[in-house]
Enzyme design. Structure first.
Site, short mmCIF file in Angstrom:
data_model
loop_
_atom_site.label_atom_id
_atom_site.label_comp_id
_atom_site.label_asym_id
_atom_site.label_seq_id
_atom_site.Cartn_x
_atom_site.Cartn_y
_atom_site.Cartn_z
N THR A 1 0.87 -1.18 0.00
CA THR A 1 0.00 0.00 0.00
C THR A 1 0.90 1.23 0.00
O THR A 1 1.36 1.66 -1.04
CB THR A 1 -0.97 0.00 1.20
OG1 THR A 1 -0.26 -0.35 2.39
CG2 THR A 1 -2.09 -1.00 0.99
N ASN B 1 0.20 10.82 5.72
CA ASN B 1 -1.04 10.49 6.42
C ASN B 1 -2.07 11.60 6.37
O ASN B 1 -3.26 11.35 6.57
CB ASN B 1 -0.72 10.11 7.86
CG ASN B 1 -0.14 8.71 7.94
OD1 ASN B 1 -0.86 7.72 7.82
ND2 ASN B 1 1.17 8.62 8.09
N LYS C 1 3.92 -6.95 3.91
CA LYS C 1 3.76 -5.53 3.62
C LYS C 1 3.44 -4.84 4.93
O LYS C 1 2.87 -5.42 5.87
CB LYS C 1 2.67 -5.28 2.58
CG LYS C 1 1.24 -5.68 2.97
CD LYS C 1 0.49 -4.77 3.89
CE LYS C 1 0.40 -3.35 3.39
NZ LYS C 1 -0.36 -2.49 4.37
N GLU D 1 6.44 4.81 7.13
CA GLU D 1 6.00 5.94 6.31
C GLU D 1 6.85 7.18 6.59
O GLU D 1 6.91 7.66 7.72
CB GLU D 1 4.52 6.22 6.56
CG GLU D 1 3.62 5.14 5.98
CD GLU D 1 2.16 5.34 6.28
OE1 GLU D 1 1.33 4.77 5.54
OE2 GLU D 1 1.82 6.03 7.26
N THR E 1 -0.43 -2.86 11.29
CA THR E 1 -1.36 -3.46 10.36
C THR E 1 -0.56 -4.04 9.21
O THR E 1 -0.38 -3.43 8.18
CB THR E 1 -2.41 -2.47 9.86
OG1 THR E 1 -3.24 -3.09 8.88
CG2 THR E 1 -1.80 -1.24 9.21
#
Length: 333
Positions: free
Chosen positions: A79, A328, A105, A202, A116
């Site tokens: 993702t 985000n 991932k 991220e 997650t």
């Protein structure tokens, strides 16, 4: 499915998940209970069933056993990841070569207890279902459950391990030498995947590894190491290459673990070198310039020695950068 979490989607989401599994089962001539599903992405959106049901028969035709096909699968589940995550090893059991490989991932909303992330580990080893379950349950305590990107867990996380027995070894049914060898190989793969996820957090620019040693119990060492990697102040200091060791002690202090700060030694380490910042709770006469150089590496390690026991634990995280906020803030758009 990558892109839609299929969480908070009610009865329709449950039905769509079953339809997705049924489509795969029918296309591969499998019983429904042989199909495992996993979804990742935006919460609250229904699965695009027209695209999924149209795509599954096409995907089945593309199935292959090549390394390239495996890499494409690892890429497909991404993702916000910036790169795919794969690892595989070969090892010997009873004179027979066994292969074990995995893909995963995870880049945001990553916190201990796996969320997650999505992960799949496969092997041709012959091993009982019970021991396979026990091995992976013990393994995640030291690998996937010891990483954090942003202290945020999510609705979706799945880790599958599958063994088909095609290697032809005698089925492992007890915790013997063969089982120990398998567990070692499993740890190599999952540890590598876990570290790759932490490093690819991220917006992250570097991997942060924290080792707490000299603890009274392993559990205390785990709590302390995870408290350090999840501290936003520690993460921003690492991003700024700032050896602000007080933030590390602070994170240890609010962890809930009782320890004597007057005994603690702190070190930082990277491929540039190793430097002691604190001895017995007090700053050493270290060079700020050298400390900055060490922290500027892509992989940085902090070591906290409590000098109160012989137990240790390692956790992995990343720095906190401006880009994390950008990613985000614009996630759905």
């Amino acid at each position: 499915n990558s892109g839609v979490a299929n969480a908070c989607t009610g009865a329709e989401g449950e039905l769509n998940n079953e339809k997705m599994a049924e489509a795969v089962a029918n296309a591969l001539s499998l019983p429904l209970n042989a199909v495992y599903t996993a979804s990742t992405g935006v919460i609250g959106k229904q699965l695009p069933m027209n695209a999924i049901l149209t795509g599954i028969p096409k995907l089945v035709k593309e199935l292959d056993t090549t390394l390239e096909a495996g890499s494409l699968a690892a890429e497909a589940i991404m993702t916000t990841d910036t790169y795919s995550k794969e690892c595989a090893v070969r090892f010997m059991v009873d004179g027979i070569e066994v292969t074990l490989g995995g893909m995963a991932k995870g880049s945001g909303m990553i916190h201990p207890n796996m969320a997650t992330m999505l992960g799949v580990v496969t092997t041709d080893l012959a091993i009982s279902k019970e021991l396979l379950q026990e091995a992976i349950s013990e393994n995640v305590k030291h690998t996937f459950n010891m990483i954090s990107v942003d202290r945020d867990t999510s609705t979706n996380d799945s880790l599958l391990i599958l063994a088909n027995g095609l290697a032809g070894n005698k089925e492992i049914k007890e915790k013997d030498e063969a089982y120990a060898t398998f567990c070692e190989a499993l740890h190599m793969v999952t540890r590598d995947l876990a570290k790759k996820m932490a490093a690819d957090g991220e917006g992250a620019s570097k991997l942060l590894e924290v080792e707490v040693c000299g603890a009274k119990t392993e559990e205390e060492a785990k709590v302390l190491s995870k408290s350090i990697i999840t501290s936003n102040l520690v993460k921003t200091a690492v991003f700024g290459n700032d050896a602000n060791w007080g933030r590390i002690l602070c994170a240890m202090g609010y962890s809930g673990v009782t320890f004597d700060p007057d005994l603690v030694d702190l070190y930082i380490e990277s491929n540039i070198g190793k430097l002691q910042l604190v001895e017995n709770g007090m700053a050493t006469d270290y060079s700020e310039e050298i400390a900055t150089q060490i922290l500027s590496a892509k992989e940085v390690k902090a070591i906290a020695d409590l000098k109160s026991g012989n137990q240790s634990a390692i956790a992995w995280g990343c720095d906190l950068t401006y880009d994390y906020v950008k990613i985000n803030a614009d996630y759905r758009s």
